[in-house]
Enzyme design. Structure first.
Site, PDB file in Angstrom:
ATOM      1  N   ALA A  20       0.932  -1.217   0.030  1.00 50.54           N
ATOM      2  CA  ALA A  20       0.056  -0.070  -0.190  1.00 50.54           C
ATOM      3  C   ALA A  20       0.867   1.173  -0.042  1.00 50.54           C
ATOM      4  O   ALA A  20       2.060   1.258   0.668  1.00 50.54           O
ATOM      5  CB  ALA A  20      -1.039  -0.189   1.136  1.00 50.54           C
ATOM      6  N   GLY A  68       0.285  -4.966   0.882  1.00 56.11           N
ATOM      7  CA  GLY A  68      -1.119  -5.080   0.160  1.00 56.11           C
ATOM      8  C   GLY A  68      -0.452  -5.715  -1.220  1.00 56.11           C
ATOM      9  O   GLY A  68      -1.648  -6.034  -1.930  1.00 56.11           O
ATOM     10  N   GLU A  96      -1.074  -9.219  -0.476  1.00 57.40           N
ATOM     11  CA  GLU A  96      -2.262  -9.179   0.025  1.00 57.40           C
ATOM     12  C   GLU A  96      -3.296  -9.302  -1.416  1.00 57.40           C
ATOM     13  O   GLU A  96      -3.896 -10.236  -1.575  1.00 57.40           O
ATOM     14  CB  GLU A  96      -2.877  -8.463   0.725  1.00 57.40           C
ATOM     15  CG  GLU A  96      -2.291  -8.384   2.175  1.00 57.40           C
ATOM     16  CD  GLU A  96      -2.343  -7.521   3.068  1.00 57.40           C
ATOM     17  OE1 GLU A  96      -2.110  -6.162   2.633  1.00 57.40           O
ATOM     18  OE2 GLU A  96      -3.012  -7.652   4.169  1.00 57.40           O
ATOM     19  N   GLU A 134       4.634  -5.277   7.362  1.00 54.77           N
ATOM     20  CA  GLU A 134       4.056  -4.357   7.747  1.00 54.77           C
ATOM     21  C   GLU A 134       4.260  -4.122   9.292  1.00 54.77           C
ATOM     22  O   GLU A 134       4.326  -2.701   9.847  1.00 54.77           O
ATOM     23  CB  GLU A 134       2.344  -4.386   7.689  1.00 54.77           C
ATOM     24  CG  GLU A 134       1.715  -4.200   6.850  1.00 54.77           C
ATOM     25  CD  GLU A 134       1.621  -5.464   5.508  1.00 54.77           C
ATOM     26  OE1 GLU A 134       2.524  -6.289   5.826  1.00 54.77           O
ATOM     27  OE2 GLU A 134       0.815  -5.285   4.742  1.00 54.77           O
TER      28      GLU A 134
HETATM   29  N1  COA Z   1       4.847   3.024  -0.568  1.00 52.73           N
HETATM   30  C1  COA Z   1       5.051   4.166  -1.063  1.00 52.73           C
HETATM   31  N2  COA Z   1       6.156   4.483  -1.999  1.00 52.73           N
HETATM   32  C2  COA Z   1       7.104   3.334  -2.026  1.00 52.73           C
HETATM   33  C3  COA Z   1       6.639   2.222  -1.596  1.00 52.73           C
HETATM   34  C4  COA Z   1       5.451   1.811  -0.711  1.00 52.73           C
HETATM   35  N3  COA Z   1       4.882   1.019  -0.307  1.00 52.73           N
HETATM   36  N4  COA Z   1       7.519   1.110  -1.858  1.00 52.73           N
HETATM   37  C5  COA Z   1       8.283   1.553  -2.627  1.00 52.73           C
HETATM   38  N5  COA Z   1       8.056   3.233  -2.709  1.00 52.73           N
HETATM   39  C6  COA Z   1       8.850   4.243  -3.379  1.00 52.73           C
HETATM   40  C7  COA Z   1       9.990   4.741  -2.803  1.00 52.73           C
HETATM   41  O1  COA Z   1       9.598   5.601  -1.615  1.00 52.73           O
HETATM   42  C8  COA Z   1      10.619   5.311  -3.756  1.00 52.73           C
HETATM   43  O2  COA Z   1       9.986   6.466  -4.020  1.00 52.73           O
HETATM   44  P1  COA Z   1      11.059   7.693  -4.303  1.00 52.73           P
HETATM   45  O3  COA Z   1      12.240   7.560  -5.472  1.00 52.73           O
HETATM   46  O4  COA Z   1      10.219   8.912  -4.467  1.00 52.73           O
HETATM   47  O5  COA Z   1      12.016   8.109  -2.857  1.00 52.73           O
HETATM   48  C9  COA Z   1      10.593   4.370  -4.888  1.00 52.73           C
HETATM   49  O6  COA Z   1       9.119   3.601  -4.516  1.00 52.73           O
HETATM   50  C10 COA Z   1      11.500   3.438  -5.084  1.00 52.73           C
HETATM   51  O7  COA Z   1      11.598   2.610  -4.096  1.00 52.73           O
HETATM   52  P2  COA Z   1      13.121   2.510  -3.084  1.00 52.73           P
HETATM   53  O8  COA Z   1      13.042   2.133  -1.766  1.00 52.73           O
HETATM   54  O9  COA Z   1      14.010   3.496  -3.745  1.00 52.73           O
HETATM   55  O10 COA Z   1      13.640   1.152  -4.030  1.00 52.73           O
HETATM   56  P3  COA Z   1      14.538  -0.013  -3.371  1.00 52.73           P
HETATM   57  O11 COA Z   1      15.192  -0.763  -4.377  1.00 52.73           O
HETATM   58  O12 COA Z   1      15.924   0.751  -2.634  1.00 52.73           O
HETATM   59  O13 COA Z   1      13.929  -0.600  -2.359  1.00 52.73           O
HETATM   60  C11 COA Z   1      12.092  -2.117  -1.357  1.00 52.73           C
HETATM   61  C12 COA Z   1      12.723  -1.545  -2.667  1.00 52.73           C
HETATM   62  C13 COA Z   1      10.618  -2.711  -2.091  1.00 52.73           C
HETATM   63  C14 COA Z   1      12.871  -2.953  -0.414  1.00 52.73           C
HETATM   64  C15 COA Z   1      11.430  -0.613  -0.504  1.00 52.73           C
HETATM   65  O14 COA Z   1      11.109   0.228  -1.626  1.00 52.73           O
HETATM   66  C16 COA Z   1      10.248  -0.960   0.403  1.00 52.73           C
HETATM   67  O15 COA Z   1      10.736  -1.480   1.209  1.00 52.73           O
HETATM   68  N6  COA Z   1       9.176  -0.667   0.027  1.00 52.73           N
HETATM   69  C17 COA Z   1       8.183  -0.831   1.201  1.00 52.73           C
HETATM   70  C18 COA Z   1       7.738  -2.053   1.220  1.00 52.73           C
HETATM   71  C19 COA Z   1       6.633  -2.084   2.397  1.00 52.73           C
HETATM   72  O16 COA Z   1       7.070  -1.895   3.694  1.00 52.73           O
HETATM   73  N7  COA Z   1       5.538  -2.258   1.986  1.00 52.73           N
HETATM   74  C20 COA Z   1       4.487  -2.626   2.783  1.00 52.73           C
HETATM   75  C21 COA Z   1       3.581  -1.249   2.905  1.00 52.73           C
HETATM   76  S1  COA Z   1       2.209  -1.606   4.137  1.00 52.73           S
END
Ligand code: COA
Length: 258
Positions: free
Chosen positions: A66, A112, A115, A135
């Site tokens: 999400a 999400g 999910e 989460e």
């Molecule tokens: N919500 C909002 N933005 C998200 C996102 C999320 N769930 N997951 C990734 N993004 C965004 C990042 O903020 C980043 O945006 P920016 O360039 O404007 O800063 C962009 O997507 C790229 O992500 P980034 O974190 O730079 O890539 P990465 O390769 O370093 O890491 C992940 C990849 C998936 C490990 C990392 O993005 C992550 O942990 N995301 C969240 C996962 C999460 O907790 N999901 C559950 C949400 S309830």
């Protein structure tokens, strides 16, 4: 059909819905979620479509969860509303969809995103995929049915391990867990999902609809799934597709359900 955050194509009776926010790793904001809801409902109403594939644009992510930016300042009430509306879409529109939905997981399927994939009927993942429900690392819990569907698919022990550690698992582990049905090379993912769709398309869409309803009944509280199966089984006998399927068998030819 045009959407801000999705691409929507129909080819050979297969509707391919691609979540298209690659710069945010296809994170599900409220608009995207409601577009998915709308796109699937349109496909259900469209006789040309018999099967749906959901995937993510780009090579990195199916859906990385999400959209965290959207709920960061939410109150308890807003959090509950977000969860409730997500539950409705995943349970009613996706899991309850009378047309089969395949998740083609092409990278991160987190929170999400996982999910969403778990609410689909079948999951295929590319070898670079990473799946998890992280989460609790953000101070929340899975809110779109993850605490219920993950144990259904992988068992309570593995689900609690994944949820409490917030760890990600790769496609091999997901396959061993039964979280995904198939693993493919990244370049072959969509062809694999389309070939799987063709196998489903060879079967009676009416019987498929009744089978989905019967299987789902097993997981509905207060519903006797065996009774649902008895009803859905009986309904098949009134259909043209049943006549076609059985007469094709008896006449030693392939059925034509189109
Ligand atoms: N919500 C909002 N933005 C998200 C996102 C999320 N769930 N997951 C990734 N993004 C965004 C990042 O903020 C980043 O945006 P920016 O360039 O404007 O800063 C962009 O997507 C790229 O992500 P980034 O974190 O730079 O890539 P990465 O390769 O370093 O890491 C992940 C990849 C998936 C490990 C990392 O993005 C992550 O942990 N995301 C969240 C996962 C999460 O907790 N999901 C559950 C949400 S309830």
């Amino acid at each position: 059909m045009s959407y801000n955050n999705l691409t929507y194509e129909i080819e050979n009776r297969i509707n391919i819905i691609s979540i298209n926010r690659p710069e945010k790793l296809n994170a599900l904001n409220i608009e995207t979620f409601s577009e998915i809801d709308h796109a699937i409902k349109s496909s259900v109403a469209n006789n040309e479509v018999r099967i749906i594939i959901i995937t993510g644009v780009g090579e990195k992510a199916f859906v990385a969860g999400a959209d965290i930016n959207e709920f960061v300042n939410f109150t308890m009430e807003q959090g509950s509303e977000l969860s409730e509306s997500g539950h409705k879409i995943l349970s009613e529109t996706i899991e309850g969809c009378p047309k089969p939905i395949i998740a083609a997981i092409n990278g991160y399927a987190l929170g999400g995103g996982l999910e969403l994939a778990m609410a689909c009927h079948i999951r295929v993942a590319s070898e670079n995929s990473k799946m998890g429900l992280p989460e609790v690392s953000l101070g929340v819990i899975p809110g779109y049915g993850g605490t219920q569907r993950l144990p259904q698919l992988v068992g309570k022990g593995r689900a609690l391990d994944m949820i409490l550690t917030a760890k990600m698992i790769d496609a091999d582990e997901a396959l061993a867990y039964g979280l995904i049905n198939y693993k493919t090379d990244q370049t072959e993912l969509m062809d694999f999902a389309k070939n799987l769709s063709k196998k489903i398309l060879a079967n009676s869409s009416n019987a498929i609809k009744n089978a989905i309803k019967s299987v789902n009944a097993n997981f509905e509280k207060g519903v006797d799934g065996f009774n649902v199966e008895i009803n859905e089984f009986g309904k098949c006998f009134e259909t043209k597709e049943f006549k076609e399927g059985t007469s094709a068998f008896l006449n030693k030819r392939k059925p034509d359900f189109n």
